[in-house]
Motif scaffolding. Structure first.
Motif, short mmCIF file in Angstrom:
data_model
loop_
_atom_site.label_atom_id
_atom_site.label_comp_id
_atom_site.label_asym_id
_atom_site.label_seq_id
_atom_site.Cartn_x
_atom_site.Cartn_y
_atom_site.Cartn_z
N PRO A 129 36.44 -58.06 40.53
CA PRO A 129 36.82 -56.72 40.97
C PRO A 129 38.27 -56.18 40.32
CG PRO A 129 35.87 -57.89 42.77
CD PRO A 129 36.17 -58.88 41.78
N ASP A 130 39.36 -57.31 40.44
CA ASP A 130 40.60 -56.80 39.97
C ASP A 130 40.83 -56.81 38.44
OD1 ASP A 130 40.67 -59.35 39.63
OD2 ASP A 130 42.51 -59.90 40.65
N GLY A 131 39.96 -57.14 37.85
CA GLY A 131 39.89 -56.98 36.27
C GLY A 131 40.05 -58.44 35.64
N ASP A 132 40.49 -59.46 36.31
CA ASP A 132 40.82 -60.66 35.82
C ASP A 132 39.37 -61.35 35.46
OD1 ASP A 132 43.44 -60.69 35.77
OD2 ASP A 132 43.91 -61.93 37.39
N LEU A 133 39.49 -62.35 34.73
CA LEU A 133 38.28 -63.03 34.35
C LEU A 133 38.11 -64.31 34.69
CD1 LEU A 133 38.75 -62.05 30.76
CD2 LEU A 133 37.47 -60.74 32.22
N LEU A 134 36.83 -64.94 35.01
CA LEU A 134 36.23 -66.10 35.25
C LEU A 134 35.34 -66.64 33.93
CD1 LEU A 134 35.12 -66.42 38.88
CD2 LEU A 134 37.41 -67.25 37.96
N VAL A 135 36.06 -67.90 33.33
CA VAL A 135 35.36 -68.33 32.14
C VAL A 135 34.72 -69.74 32.57
CG1 VAL A 135 37.39 -69.07 31.05
CG2 VAL A 135 35.13 -68.97 29.74
N ALA A 136 33.48 -70.14 32.27
CA ALA A 136 33.03 -71.24 32.54
C ALA A 136 33.12 -72.44 31.13
CB ALA A 136 31.48 -71.51 32.84
N SER A 137 33.56 -73.43 31.43
CA SER A 137 33.44 -74.62 30.27
C SER A 137 32.19 -75.27 30.30
CB SER A 137 34.84 -75.44 30.22
OG SER A 137 34.52 -76.68 29.58
#
Length: 382
Positions: free
Chosen positions: A76-84
């Motif tokens: 929601p704050d615009g940061d990202l989560l990325v999966a390896s």
């Protein structure tokens, strides 16, 4: 050596091949003749359409040096989560600076072939429940679990124990599917693969080769074709992309085998043909794709909707496809961008307006990684 563009970090928002395209790229060229993306014959488009020709501009690199990135979601704050995929870890990426913080490892991930930690989705109630959903491969199956994300804990220890919401999705060396997303209806959708066992796609009792629709708790969603089943559509080979357009229609991209990759308009209870039909077949009882590509030009992965078009990442094709829409049809021929510029392309995420994020996939064992791979690129499109 492929071309490189847009590598400056900008402030802002944010193995086993059984056939030519039985997996995520490589292998011999298809035996059929002719090339080029095509759209099948269809009724005249309805509704307003975007321009027949679009444009793409790479405006910067959000971050780089990612290892086997697969799923990508915005918080929601615009940061990202990325999966390896291969490391089984989640990483938070500051969308302003590109700084990476390891969130933690997902217990039970067993990477191998095309399996591992795959798609991600954020709970519609994330502000309250802090739940992140993950699709991943274990030693016995593919499954979907939710994990509580607590950013106040030390880096690498921010994930709670997985709460499995759906298990027993067939697994294989290839064709594990893996894309998940919450739809406009608040239900969780998942694209699965048939693991190379083609019969699973037509087996209504199997979760392989399907698009699944479930409640956030993993139960069959109200309105499904069968009230006691999470199966929403079937006859799919290996669904890799899910997206909804402005009218809340569901679109999905999937691998073909020797001839045609597909973009489908997905409807409840419909049969999309595999393995009886690959691409446009015109056969009663099966739904033809809205657009199709020769396998060497696509091997599609993630898709997103922006500016009236579907944007589709290509792995083997190493390009970004634009498919302009008018209602439930393609209003013009698909158009390719960034061909060969950034290698294999894995995931596309719309960021609002004409913004997209694009994840490269050169470190997945099938690419030719260079310094800085893999990256999240920032695009402006129309």
């Amino acid at each position: 050596m492929r071309r490189r563009t847009g590598t400056a970090v900008a402030a802002g928002l944010l193995m086993v091949l059984v056939t030519a395209c039985s997996s995520e790229g490589g292998g011999a060229a298809p035996a059929s003749t002719g090339t080029g993306a095509t759209t099948p014959a269809a009724a005249p488009p309805t509704g307003s359409a975007p321009p027949a020709k679009g444009s793409v501009r790479v405006t910067g690199t959000v971050t780089e040096d990612l290892k086997s990135p697969w799923g990508l979601v915005a918080l929601p704050d615009g940061d990202l989560l990325v999966a390896s995929r291969d490391e089984g870890t989640l990483t938070r990426v500051d969308a302003q600076t590109g700084r990476k913080t390891q969130v933690g490892s997902v217990p039970g991930v067993a990477p191998g072939g095309e399996g591992g930690l795959l798609g991600l989705a954020v709970s519609p109630d994330f502000a309250q429940d802090r739940q992140v959903y993950a699709y991943f491969t274990t030693e016995s199956d593919n499954r979907i679990a939710r994990l509580r994300y607590d950013a106040t804990k030390p880096a690498g220890q921010q994930l709670g124990a997985p709460d499995t919401v759906l298990r027993d999705i067939p697994k294989g060396v290839v064709h594990n599917g893996g894309r998940i997303a919450f739809g406009p209806d608040g239900m969780l959708y998942a694209g699965t693969g048939e693991t190379g066992n083609t019969g699973l796609a037509q087996d209504r009792g199997s979760l392989g080769g399907k698009i699944l629709r479930m409640t956030p708790d993993g139960k069959p969603a109200p309105g499904n074709p069968s009230p006691d089943s999470v199966v929403y559509s079937w006859g799919h080979r290996n669904v890799q992309g899910l997206a909804w357009d402005s009218a809340k229609r569901l679109w999905a991209a999937e691998f073909g085998q020797n001839t045609w990759d597909e973009l489908n308009l997905v409807q409840a209870g419909k049969n999309y043909g595999w393995p009886d039909v690959e691409g446009k077949g015109g056969r009663a009882g099966f739904v033809d794709p809205v657009a199709q590509w020769r396998t060497e030009e696509a091997s599609p992965s993630g898709i997103a909707y922006a500016q009236g078009s579907i944007w589709m990442a290509g792995l083997r094709g190493e390009r970004l496809w634009r498919i302009p829409l008018a209602g439930g049809t393609a209003s013009a021929a698909p158009q390719a961008f960034l061909t060969g510029d950034h290698g294999r392309l894995r995931t596309v995420l719309a960021t609002g307006g004409g913004g997209l994020l694009l994840v490269t996939s050169e470190t997945d064992g099938r690419g030719s990684p260079e310094s800085g791979d893999d990256r999240i690129l920032r695009l402006e499109v129309r």
